[in-house]
Write a protein that holds these residues in place. Structure first.
Motif, PDB file in Angstrom:
ATOM      1  N   ALA A  80       0.822  -1.210   0.000  1.00  0.00           N
ATOM      2  CA  ALA A  80       0.000   0.000   0.000  1.00  0.00           C
ATOM      3  C   ALA A  80       0.856   1.260   0.000  1.00  0.00           C
ATOM      4  O   ALA A  80       0.492   2.271  -0.610  1.00  0.00           O
ATOM      5  CB  ALA A  80      -0.930  -0.005   1.216  1.00  0.00           C
ATOM      6  N   ALA A  81       2.019   1.190   0.662  1.00  0.00           N
ATOM      7  CA  ALA A  81       2.888   2.365   0.734  1.00  0.00           C
ATOM      8  C   ALA A  81       3.618   2.625  -0.576  1.00  0.00           C
ATOM      9  O   ALA A  81       4.107   3.734  -0.807  1.00  0.00           O
ATOM     10  CB  ALA A  81       3.898   2.199   1.865  1.00  0.00           C
ATOM     11  N   THR A  82       3.710   1.612  -1.434  1.00  0.00           N
ATOM     12  CA  THR A  82       4.435   1.766  -2.707  1.00  0.00           C
ATOM     13  C   THR A  82       3.515   1.557  -3.909  1.00  0.00           C
ATOM     14  O   THR A  82       3.995   1.267  -5.004  1.00  0.00           O
ATOM     15  CB  THR A  82       5.601   0.762  -2.778  1.00  0.00           C
ATOM     16  N   TRP A  83       2.220   1.701  -3.709  1.00  0.00           N
ATOM     17  CA  TRP A  83       1.249   1.391  -4.761  1.00  0.00           C
ATOM     18  C   TRP A  83       0.996   2.604  -5.649  1.00  0.00           C
ATOM     19  O   TRP A  83       0.486   3.623  -5.182  1.00  0.00           O
ATOM     20  CB  TRP A  83      -0.049   0.932  -4.126  1.00  0.00           C
ATOM     21  N   PRO A  84       1.362   2.542  -6.940  1.00  0.00           N
ATOM     22  CA  PRO A  84       1.084   3.657  -7.858  1.00  0.00           C
ATOM     23  C   PRO A  84      -0.305   3.506  -8.487  1.00  0.00           C
ATOM     24  O   PRO A  84      -0.814   2.391  -8.646  1.00  0.00           O
ATOM     25  CB  PRO A  84       2.178   3.516  -8.911  1.00  0.00           C
ATOM     26  N   TRP A  85      -0.898   4.630  -8.826  1.00  0.00           N
ATOM     27  CA  TRP A  85      -2.206   4.647  -9.473  1.00  0.00           C
ATOM     28  C   TRP A  85      -2.158   5.697 -10.585  1.00  0.00           C
ATOM     29  O   TRP A  85      -2.140   6.894 -10.320  1.00  0.00           O
ATOM     30  CB  TRP A  85      -3.301   4.983  -8.470  1.00  0.00           C
ATOM     31  N   LEU A  86      -2.112   5.230 -11.838  1.00  0.00           N
ATOM     32  CA  LEU A  86      -1.973   6.138 -12.967  1.00  0.00           C
ATOM     33  C   LEU A  86      -3.308   6.345 -13.661  1.00  0.00           C
ATOM     34  O   LEU A  86      -4.057   5.390 -13.888  1.00  0.00           O
ATOM     35  CB  LEU A  86      -0.949   5.590 -13.979  1.00  0.00           C
ATOM     36  N   GLU A  87      -3.569   7.576 -13.993  1.00  0.00           N
ATOM     37  CA  GLU A  87      -4.766   7.927 -14.752  1.00  0.00           C
ATOM     38  C   GLU A  87      -4.418   9.019 -15.754  1.00  0.00           C
ATOM     39  O   GLU A  87      -3.484   9.792 -15.544  1.00  0.00           O
ATOM     40  CB  GLU A  87      -5.893   8.386 -13.824  1.00  0.00           C
ATOM     41  N   VAL A  88      -5.167   9.040 -16.842  1.00  0.00           N
ATOM     42  CA  VAL A  88      -4.918  10.008 -17.914  1.00  0.00           C
ATOM     43  C   VAL A  88      -5.912  11.157 -17.779  1.00  0.00           C
ATOM     44  O   VAL A  88      -7.124  10.940 -17.706  1.00  0.00           O
ATOM     45  CB  VAL A  88      -5.033   9.348 -19.301  1.00  0.00           C
ATOM     46  N   MET A  89      -5.391  12.357 -17.737  1.00  0.00           N
ATOM     47  CA  MET A  89      -6.208  13.559 -17.630  1.00  0.00           C
ATOM     48  C   MET A  89      -6.146  14.316 -18.963  1.00  0.00           C
ATOM     49  O   MET A  89      -5.136  14.274 -19.666  1.00  0.00           O
ATOM     50  CB  MET A  89      -5.699  14.456 -16.500  1.00  0.00           C
ATOM     51  N   THR A  90      -7.224  14.995 -19.277  1.00  0.00           N
ATOM     52  CA  THR A  90      -7.266  15.794 -20.508  1.00  0.00           C
ATOM     53  C   THR A  90      -8.011  17.089 -20.247  1.00  0.00           C
ATOM     54  O   THR A  90      -8.886  17.169 -19.386  1.00  0.00           O
ATOM     55  CB  THR A  90      -7.951  15.006 -21.650  1.00  0.00           C
ATOM     56  N   GLY A  91      -7.624  18.097 -20.992  1.00  0.00           N
ATOM     57  CA  GLY A  91      -8.269  19.401 -20.888  1.00  0.00           C
ATOM     58  C   GLY A  91      -8.092  20.177 -22.180  1.00  0.00           C
ATOM     59  O   GLY A  91      -7.332  19.772 -23.064  1.00  0.00           O
ATOM     60  N   ASN A  92      -8.784  21.316 -22.292  1.00  0.00           N
ATOM     61  CA  ASN A  92      -8.665  22.132 -23.505  1.00  0.00           C
ATOM     62  C   ASN A  92      -8.452  23.609 -23.182  1.00  0.00           C
ATOM     63  O   ASN A  92      -8.630  24.460 -24.057  1.00  0.00           O
ATOM     64  CB  ASN A  92      -9.894  21.965 -24.402  1.00  0.00           C
ATOM     65  N   PHE A  93      -8.068  23.894 -21.912  1.00  0.00           N
ATOM     66  CA  PHE A  93      -7.803  25.293 -21.560  1.00  0.00           C
ATOM     67  C   PHE A  93      -6.736  25.336 -20.483  1.00  0.00           C
ATOM     68  O   PHE A  93      -6.792  24.606 -19.485  1.00  0.00           O
ATOM     69  CB  PHE A  93      -9.072  25.971 -21.058  1.00  0.00           C
ATOM     70  N   ASP A  94      -5.747  26.194 -20.711  1.00  0.00           N
ATOM     71  CA  ASP A  94      -4.663  26.389 -19.753  1.00  0.00           C
ATOM     72  C   ASP A  94      -4.947  27.653 -18.958  1.00  0.00           C
ATOM     73  O   ASP A  94      -4.864  28.774 -19.495  1.00  0.00           O
ATOM     74  CB  ASP A  94      -3.318  26.509 -20.484  1.00  0.00           C
ATOM     75  N   GLU A  95      -5.292  27.489 -17.693  1.00  0.00           N
ATOM     76  CA  GLU A  95      -5.646  28.643 -16.867  1.00  0.00           C
ATOM     77  C   GLU A  95      -4.450  29.530 -16.578  1.00  0.00           C
ATOM     78  O   GLU A  95      -4.594  30.749 -16.463  1.00  0.00           O
ATOM     79  CB  GLU A  95      -6.273  28.156 -15.551  1.00  0.00           C
ATOM     80  N   GLU A  96      -3.269  28.936 -16.422  1.00  0.00           N
ATOM     81  CA  GLU A  96      -2.084  29.744 -16.144  1.00  0.00           C
ATOM     82  C   GLU A  96      -1.732  30.643 -17.326  1.00  0.00           C
ATOM     83  O   GLU A  96      -1.375  31.817 -17.137  1.00  0.00           O
ATOM     84  CB  GLU A  96      -0.900  28.840 -15.802  1.00  0.00           C
TER      85      GLU A  96
END
Length: 238
Positions: A80-96
């Motif tokens: 549990a301490a070394t468990w990675p969880w990868l997910e893909v995020m997407t967007g169409n606007f850069d707020e910065e």
């Protein structure tokens, strides 16, 4: 007459003595009979040793089971301490930057780092290893677009036409180490006044672009993720 009475008394005494001797002899014989003819005791030394052996086996088994449970719990804690969880995020606007920009990136939301083995893209039931191939088949001819920009760049090297016209940039994902909480860009496409048509096509199709990520933890436990929350543990990445 007196002699006869004395003889009778002596005979009586002798008979009684003989009777007592016979009874004592029988008693002695009964007491000295072989042990096989006597009733044996139930709780013998052999049974005592067997009972102690069984107790030792039970205690050993209980100790082994307790050790196993403790080791299993420790292994789960480490996992549990070394468990990675990868997910893909997407967007169409850069707020910065306050600009329209399509982004695809991998985020490690787990508690441990991940070693990304490979990333595959899917669109219209076809798989791809390069995002340029996906864009070409779903949206527009990215290679022809790149050729035009290279031609302009060679004619006017003082102008960054890739930045001015807007170019699709990509990141290297295979065999990358992604720390917990870190992000890795897969590709980005900034909208400009010159590429609005191409940008809109990619924006319309971005939710139809699927991903498959195979990655492993530092404990060499590997996972296969669709980037949208469906993660399953596998033996190893292909």
């Amino acid at each position: 007459m007196d002699n006869q009475q004395q003889d009778a008394s002596c005979s009586t005494v002798k008979s009684e003595q003989d009777t007592n001797v016979e009874e004592q002899t029988k008693t002695t014989q009964q007491n000295t009979q072989p042990a096989s003819n006597q009733r044996k005791a139930w709780f013998t030394n052999e049974r005592l040793n067997l009972f102690l052996a069984l107790c030792a086996i039970i205690i050993s088994a209980a100790s082994f089971y307790a050790t196993y449970l403790q080791a299993s719990a420790a292994e789960r804690q480490v996992k549990a301490a070394t468990w990675p969880w990868l997910e893909v995020m997407t967007g169409n606007f850069d707020e910065e930057k306050n600009s329209e920009e399509i982004t695809f990136y991998i985020k490690n939301s787990g508690s441990g780092p991940a070693i990304i083995k490979y990333v595959k893209f899917f669109h219209d039931e076809k798989s791809y290893t390069e995002i340029f191939q996906v864009i070409k088949n779903c949206c527009f001819d990215i290679y022809a677009y790149q050729e035009q920009l290279n031609k302009l760049q060679s004619e006017s090297p003082e102008i960054n036409f890739f930045e001015k016209f807007g170019w699709l940039y990509t990141g290297v994902s295979n065999n990358r180490l992604l720390a917990s909480g870190a992000e890795l860009n897969l590709f980005g496409f900034k909208k400009t006044g010159f590429n609005a048509t191409q940008w809109d096509k990619v924006n319309d199709q971005r939710f139809n672009i699927k991903t498959e990520i195979c990655y492993c933890s530092l404990l060499e436990q590997c996972y296969l993720s669709d980037g949208r929350g469906d993660v399953k543990e596998i033996e190893q990445c292909e």
